[in-house]
Design a protein around this motif. Structure first.
Motif, PDB file in Angstrom:
ATOM      1  N   HIS A  26       3.868   2.316  -2.906  1.00  0.00           N
ATOM      2  CA  HIS A  26       3.573   0.891  -2.811  1.00  0.00           C
ATOM      3  C   HIS A  26       2.411   0.631  -3.763  1.00  0.00           C
ATOM      4  N   ASP A  33       0.375  -1.909  -7.049  1.00  0.00           N
ATOM      5  CA  ASP A  33       0.167  -3.157  -7.796  1.00  0.00           C
ATOM      6  C   ASP A  33       0.168  -2.885  -9.296  1.00  0.00           C
ATOM      7  N   LEU A  63       1.977  -6.729  -5.431  1.00  0.00           N
ATOM      8  CA  LEU A  63       2.385  -5.534  -4.707  1.00  0.00           C
ATOM      9  C   LEU A  63       3.904  -5.412  -4.704  1.00  0.00           C
ATOM     10  N   ARG A  97      -1.499  -5.519   1.955  1.00  0.00           N
ATOM     11  CA  ARG A  97      -0.965  -4.155   1.860  1.00  0.00           C
ATOM     12  C   ARG A  97      -0.087  -3.798   3.053  1.00  0.00           C
TER      13      ARG A  97
END
Length: 246
Positions: free
Chosen positions: A141, A143, A148, A172
Motif C-alpha cells: 500500500h 503513495d 494511496l 492509510r
C-alpha cells in the motif's frame, strides 16, 4: 542438523530516521548473525539523498557493535562482481524510505533485486522502513504515484502485502482495508509507527513496540467478503527490561 541458515527479514515502523532513542535499531542489531555485524544502508528510495545517508552514519557510526556502510546506486562505483561481493558480505541490509515503485525499478536495473534475494537465502537480515518495508512483500500500500493505491509489485520474499504508517497518515487504515477487502491487495501486515516485526522463512516470529499503543496487525478479508478482519500481534515493549535478541 541443516546447514541452511534461516531466512529473516524485518519490517520497521521507525528507526534512526524518525526516532532518537535507537530502540528499534538496537533490536535489529540484536538479531544479526554476528556480534559485530556489517550493516549496509540503501537510500535508493530517496534518490540516494545525501542527508539521509549522513543521518544513518551519524546514528550507526558511533556504535562499536556494528560496521556501517552506505550503498549508492545513483553514484555507483562498483562493477557487477564487486557489487555482488559487497552485498553478500553484509550481515544486515537496511533500506530507507521514499518511493517504493522507484526503488524497485532502480534495483532491477542494477540487478540489486537478484543480489538481495541471494543474500537473504544466505542468511543476511533484510530490513527497512516505509518503502524499505514495502519492498520485501509481494504487494504493498503506497503513495508512490501520489494518492494511496495498491502496488501489486515487490520482491516477493514475504508473502502477502504490507502497509506502513498505519496509524500516522490520514487515510492509510481505511484505504488499506478497502484494498484488502476488495482483492486489490492480498492479506498482509500493517505497521503502526514505532513498531517492528521479524519474519523467519516468511512467518512472523516477533513483534516489538517502542510507542504506547502502537502495534503490528494482520489484516485479512473477512468471511463475509465485504470487510476485513484485523488482529494485533502480541508485542514486546522495547522500553521494558531488555531481552536477549539472539
Amino acid at each position: 542438523m541443516s546447514d541452511v541458515p534461516p531466512r529473516r527479514l524485518a519490517l520497521l515502523g521507525g528507526g534512526f530516521s524518525t526516532e532518537e532513542d535507537g530502540l528499534l535499531d538496537d533490536w535489529i542489531l540484536g538479531h544479526a548473525r554476528t556480534p559485530r555485524p556489517q550493516v549496509c544502508f540503501l537510500p535508493t528510495a530517496s534518490g540516494d539523498a545525501p542527508a539521509y545517508a549522513e543521518r544513518f552514519l551519524a546514528a550507526f557510526g558511533p556504535r562499536p557493535s556494528c560496521v556501517p556502510s552506505v550503498l549508492s546506486l545513483f553514484g555507483r562505483t562498483l562493477d557487477d562482481p564487486a557489487l555482488r561481493a559487497f552485498l553478500l558480505a553484509q550481515d544486515v541490509v537496511y533500506v530507507g524510505g521514499g518511493n517504493t515503485a522507484n526503488l524497485l525499478a532502480v534495483w532491477r536495473v542494477h540487478g540489486v533485486d537478484r543480489l538481495l534475494r541471494e543474500a537473504y537465502d544466505r542468511g543476511t537480515l533484510l530490513c527497512g522502513i516505509s518503502a524499505g518495508a514495502n519492498c520485501w512483500a509481494e504487494a504493498s500500500h503506497t503513495d508512490s504515484f501520489g494518492p494511496l493505491t495498491a502496488l501489486s509489485d515487490g520482491l516477493g520474499l514475504l508473502p502477502g502485502s504490507v502497509c506502513p504508517h498505519y496509524d500516522s497518515e490520514p487515510g492509510r487504515r481505511p484505504s488499506y482495508h478497502a484494498a484488502v477487502a476488495g482483492g486489490a491487495l492480498p492479506a498482509g501486515w500493517a505497521l503502526d509507527d514505532g513498531t517492528g516485526a521479524l519474519f523467519t522463512d516468511g512467518l512472523p516470529t516477533e513483534a516489538v513496540t517502542r510507542a504506547p499503543g502502537a502495534r503490528v496487525y494482520r489484516v485479512e478479508p473477512d468471511e463475509a467478503g465485504d470487510g476485513v478482519h484485523e488482529r494485533a500481534l502480541p508485542s514486546r515493549d522495547l522500553r521494558a527490561a531488555p531481552e536477549g535478541g539472539r
